[in-house]
Design a protein around this motif. Structure first.
Motif, PDB file in Angstrom:
ATOM      1  N   UNK A 422       0.818  -1.223   0.000  1.00 13.23           N
ATOM      2  CA  UNK A 422       0.000   0.000   0.000  1.00 13.23           C
ATOM      3  C   UNK A 422       0.846   1.265   0.000  1.00 13.23           C
ATOM      4  N   UNK A 423       2.010   1.178  -0.660  1.00 12.87           N
ATOM      5  CA  UNK A 423       2.917   2.335  -0.678  1.00 12.87           C
ATOM      6  C   UNK A 423       2.672   3.177  -1.926  1.00 12.87           C
ATOM      7  N   UNK A 424       2.581   4.463  -1.716  1.00 16.41           N
ATOM      8  CA  UNK A 424       2.354   5.373  -2.832  1.00 16.41           C
ATOM      9  C   UNK A 424       3.665   5.691  -3.549  1.00 16.41           C
ATOM     10  N   UNK A 425       3.674   5.519  -4.886  1.00 14.21           N
ATOM     11  CA  UNK A 425       4.887   5.818  -5.655  1.00 14.21           C
ATOM     12  C   UNK A 425       4.791   7.246  -6.179  1.00 14.21           C
ATOM     13  N   UNK A 426       5.756   8.078  -5.809  1.00 17.48           N
ATOM     14  CA  UNK A 426       5.705   9.493  -6.177  1.00 17.48           C
ATOM     15  C   UNK A 426       6.304   9.726  -7.561  1.00 17.48           C
ATOM     16  N   UNK A 427       7.378   9.015  -7.893  1.00 13.48           N
ATOM     17  CA  UNK A 427       7.983   9.124  -9.229  1.00 13.48           C
ATOM     18  C   UNK A 427       8.790   7.862  -9.502  1.00 13.48           C
ATOM     19  N   UNK A 428       9.030   7.619 -10.789  1.00 15.91           N
ATOM     20  CA  UNK A 428       9.762   6.407 -11.191  1.00 15.91           C
ATOM     21  C   UNK A 428      10.795   6.799 -12.244  1.00 15.91           C
ATOM     22  N   UNK A 429      11.943   6.136 -12.229  1.00 16.07           N
ATOM     23  CA  UNK A 429      12.891   6.322 -13.337  1.00 16.07           C
ATOM     24  C   UNK A 429      13.620   5.021 -13.561  1.00 16.07           C
ATOM     25  N   UNK A 430      13.913   4.739 -14.822  1.00 17.73           N
ATOM     26  CA  UNK A 430      14.733   3.560 -15.115  1.00 17.73           C
ATOM     27  C   UNK A 430      15.891   4.038 -15.974  1.00 17.73           C
ATOM     28  N   UNK A 431      17.102   3.696 -15.584  1.00 17.97           N
ATOM     29  CA  UNK A 431      18.267   4.101 -16.363  1.00 17.97           C
ATOM     30  C   UNK A 431      18.195   3.466 -17.747  1.00 17.97           C
ATOM     31  N   UNK A 432      18.684   4.173 -18.773  1.00 16.63           N
ATOM     32  CA  UNK A 432      18.576   3.622 -20.125  1.00 16.63           C
ATOM     33  C   UNK A 432      19.424   2.355 -20.240  1.00 16.63           C
ATOM     34  N   UNK A 433      20.389   2.187 -19.353  1.00 16.48           N
ATOM     35  CA  UNK A 433      21.206   0.982 -19.386  1.00 16.48           C
ATOM     36  C   UNK A 433      20.460  -0.206 -18.775  1.00 16.48           C
ATOM     37  N   UNK A 434      19.271   0.056 -18.264  1.00 19.27           N
ATOM     38  CA  UNK A 434      18.443  -0.972 -17.603  1.00 19.27           C
ATOM     39  C   UNK A 434      19.146  -1.638 -16.438  1.00 19.27           C
ATOM     40  N   UNK A 435      20.067  -0.929 -15.825  1.00 18.42           N
ATOM     41  CA  UNK A 435      20.770  -1.504 -14.677  1.00 18.42           C
ATOM     42  C   UNK A 435      20.137  -1.071 -13.371  1.00 18.42           C
ATOM     43  N   UNK A 436      19.093  -0.254 -13.470  1.00 16.65           N
ATOM     44  CA  UNK A 436      18.592   0.395 -12.277  1.00 16.65           C
ATOM     45  C   UNK A 436      17.127   0.800 -12.453  1.00 16.65           C
ATOM     46  N   UNK A 437      16.296   0.403 -11.526  1.00 15.60           N
ATOM     47  CA  UNK A 437      14.927   0.943 -11.479  1.00 15.60           C
ATOM     48  C   UNK A 437      14.844   1.716 -10.175  1.00 15.60           C
ATOM     49  N   UNK A 438      14.507   3.012 -10.274  1.00 15.27           N
ATOM     50  CA  UNK A 438      14.469   3.844  -9.072  1.00 15.27           C
ATOM     51  C   UNK A 438      13.053   4.312  -8.817  1.00 15.27           C
ATOM     52  N   UNK A 439      12.648   4.258  -7.576  1.00 17.87           N
ATOM     53  CA  UNK A 439      11.316   4.745  -7.233  1.00 17.87           C
ATOM     54  C   UNK A 439      11.420   5.757  -6.104  1.00 17.87           C
ATOM     55  N   UNK A 440      10.645   6.824  -6.233  1.00 15.25           N
ATOM     56  CA  UNK A 440      10.620   7.843  -5.181  1.00 15.25           C
ATOM     57  C   UNK A 440       9.390   7.578  -4.321  1.00 15.25           C
ATOM     58  N   UNK A 441       9.624   7.426  -3.027  1.00 10.98           N
ATOM     59  CA  UNK A 441       8.534   7.160  -2.080  1.00 10.98           C
ATOM     60  C   UNK A 441       8.748   7.989  -0.813  1.00 10.98           C
ATOM     61  N   UNK A 442       7.794   7.932   0.088  1.00 14.54           N
ATOM     62  CA  UNK A 442       7.930   8.669   1.341  1.00 14.54           C
ATOM     63  C   UNK A 442       9.058   8.046   2.175  1.00 14.54           C
ATOM     64  N   UNK A 443       9.756   8.879   2.909  1.00 12.36           N
ATOM     65  CA  UNK A 443      10.838   8.383   3.773  1.00 12.36           C
ATOM     66  C   UNK A 443      10.317   7.390   4.810  1.00 12.36           C
ATOM     67  N   UNK A 444       9.072   7.600   5.204  1.00 12.80           N
ATOM     68  CA  UNK A 444       8.488   6.721   6.229  1.00 12.80           C
ATOM     69  C   UNK A 444       8.396   5.274   5.745  1.00 12.80           C
ATOM     70  N   UNK A 445       8.341   5.093   4.427  1.00 14.75           N
ATOM     71  CA  UNK A 445       8.168   3.737   3.889  1.00 14.75           C
ATOM     72  C   UNK A 445       9.504   3.084   3.504  1.00 14.75           C
TER      73      UNK A 445
END
Ligand code: ADP
Ligand code: ASP
Ligand code: MG
Length: 463
Positions: A422-445
């Motif tokens: 039940x975590x809200x995802x604020x933003x998402x990015x994936x490096x073009x090299x596909x080595x990394x999926x990054x998600x921005x979430x609340x610090x509390x989570x």
């Protein structure tokens, strides 16, 4: 030649330092080595506290200073004897007297310039390297002290000097041709062309090891720390995290850039360029092989290498209908950031072009907003851009791994886990090299998300 680097925690007490001296002596038996050392554990933080107190006009800085002097005296007393002890004590006293004068100056003027700030920080490594050199001599070894400021040249960025590799390398090579015994090198510190002290950024001693390693064409750079290598997640947060035996330079870079503090990100580049393997070892568990970073990684069953996070970021969101279809906006945004010296950690751009958001250090958020408001003054007036917002109390969790490439289902697994929590995802990015999926979430989570992802990727491996 091998380079060995020992971090602050590995040399925090006389007992810990004794274990390290044993490790150095063992390594000397196997061939020529050079040793890079950090300040004794917690000393850099102590120096920062003194600067803040003195700069704020608080007398308390002198108490902290006494504790600082006592810590170093304890090392001298515990690990050296006789005339050598007295010579060392006198030499350390010259350093601490000078430091005391500088702090007094800061206290009197209630101000500290970046130049003075970093000069003060340099005392941590200058003292530890001096003391360790004397301890090795005490044991009958031939060791020499190196103040890295005479070798590592940077630009005028006092707190995060950019290294001039050509000059630095030739300085180091020239010196090492003449000096064949064990060299004890101050990590973290450098100097600009005017010979003023600069530093390489917090945790920069790892980088010093790579700079010297590349210059002397070392066979290996060993980073000795307080954990069993690079683990699948920070063991302080995820108990089940386990050591990764083999890792590519690229994955190590990705892990460290996204928060795995165990190795300072710029360290990887010089080693990778020179093809020098980096081994991360545990001083508390020296027989454990640790992590070997090199050209080859290992086929992880989990398909990902690890989970990391940056625990505090702010998101800058710029949005408005007037942005749609406009060319050059992204260029202007990031030029404005570069001109105001704001580093951008992640960018997410919706394909509708209606909004762009990017992550920055919370300390830079207001600067970033002000720079954008100036750059887009006109658009804001005519409502082309409706809002520039700062969102706070966020973090970035990243799933990292070379093997993620061309492997379907990784992001599905990540987002399923977040959905189930039940975590809200604020933003998402994936490096073009596909080595990394990054998600921005609340610090509390942050921590519970990392634990859940670790469980799903590493504990529940079904293939
Ligand atoms: P040193 O004093 O040796 O330079 P650091 O504190 O800079 O040590 O780095 C070691 C710490 O990095 C560990 O104690 C651990 O808490 C932290 N760390 C964060 N992420 C990871 C990870 N993925 N693997 C190992 N350690 C990690
Ligand atoms: N002593 C410095 C710091 O604490 C550099 C290092 O330890 O790598 O940041
Ligand atoms: Mg470190």
């Amino acid at each position: 030649m091998k380079i060995l680097k020992f971090g602050g925690t590995s040399i925090a007490t006389p007992e810990r330092l004794t274990a390290v001296l044993n490790l150095i002596n063992e390594a000397e038996n196997d061939g020529q080595i050079a040793v890079v050392v950090s300040a004794f554990g917690g000393v850099t933080d102590q120096l920062i506290r003194m600067i803040e107190q003195a700069g704020g006009g608080e007398d308390g800085y002198s108490l902290e200073f006494s504790a600082f002097v006592n810590r170093h005296e304890l090392m001298i007393q515990s690990l050296t004897t006789g005339p050598r002890q007295e010579i060392l004590r006198q030499s350390i006293k010259r350093y601490t007297s000078r430091l005391s004068e500088i702090l007094r100056g800061v206290y009197l003027v209630r101000h500290v310039a970046p130049k003075t700030y970093n000069q003060i920080l340099s005392y941590g490594e200058r003292l530890s390297a001096r003391i360790i050199t004397a301890c090795l001599q005490e044991r009958g070894g031939e060791a020499e002290f190196i103040d890295a400021r005479h070798f590592v040249r940077t630009d005028d960025n006092y707190a995060a000097g950019v290294v001039d590799f050509e000059l630095t390398t030739s300085n180091i090579q020239e010196y090492f041709q003449q000096h064949k015994c064990t060299q004890i090198i101050t990590g973290f510190i450098a100097a600009n062309t005017q010979h003023e002290t600069t530093t390489l950024g917090r945790s920069g001693s790892d980088y010093t090891a790579a700079i010297f390693g590349r210059a002397v064409a070392a066979t290996e750079i060993e980073i000795w720390t307080d954990v069993d290598g690079i683990l699948t997640a920070n063991p302080r947060e995820v108990q089940e995290a386990h050591s990764i035996p083999l890792m590519t330079y690229e994955d190590a870079m990705e892990m460290s850039h996204f928060g795995a503090k165990v190795i300072f990100p710029p360290t990887i580049q010089p080693a990778m360029q020179a093809g020098i393997p980096i081994r991360i070892k545990n001083t508390f568990n020296p027989d454990f092989p640790g992590t070997l970073i090199g050209k080859e990684g290992q086929d992880m069953k989990s398909r990902i290498t690890g989970i990391t996070s940056m625990d505090s970021i702010s998101l800058i969101r710029i949005q408005g209908s007037g942005m749609i279809g406009k060319t050059g906006l992204t260029g202007r945004i990031f030029m404005a950031m570069a001109n105001s010296d704001v580093g951008v950690m992640l960018i997410s751009l919706a394909s509708s072009e209606h909004s762009i958001c990017f992550a920055v250090d919370p300390h830079s958020a207001e600067t970033a907003k002000a720079a954008l408001e100036k750059e887009f003054q006109l658009e804001i007036q005519v409502h082309g851009i409706a809002k520039i917002l700062i969102e706070e109390n966020l973090c970035i969790v990243a799933v990292v791994g070379e093997n993620m490439r061309h492997t379907p289902g990784i992001s599905g697994k990540v987002f399923n886990a977040l959905g189930d929590l039940g975590v809200n995802v604020v933003a998402i990015a994936q490096g073009s090299s596909e080595r990394n999926i990054s998600i921005v979430i609340s610090r509390d989570d942050e921590v519970r998300v990392k634990r859940e992802l670790h469980k799903r990727f590493f504990n529940d491996i079904q293939d």
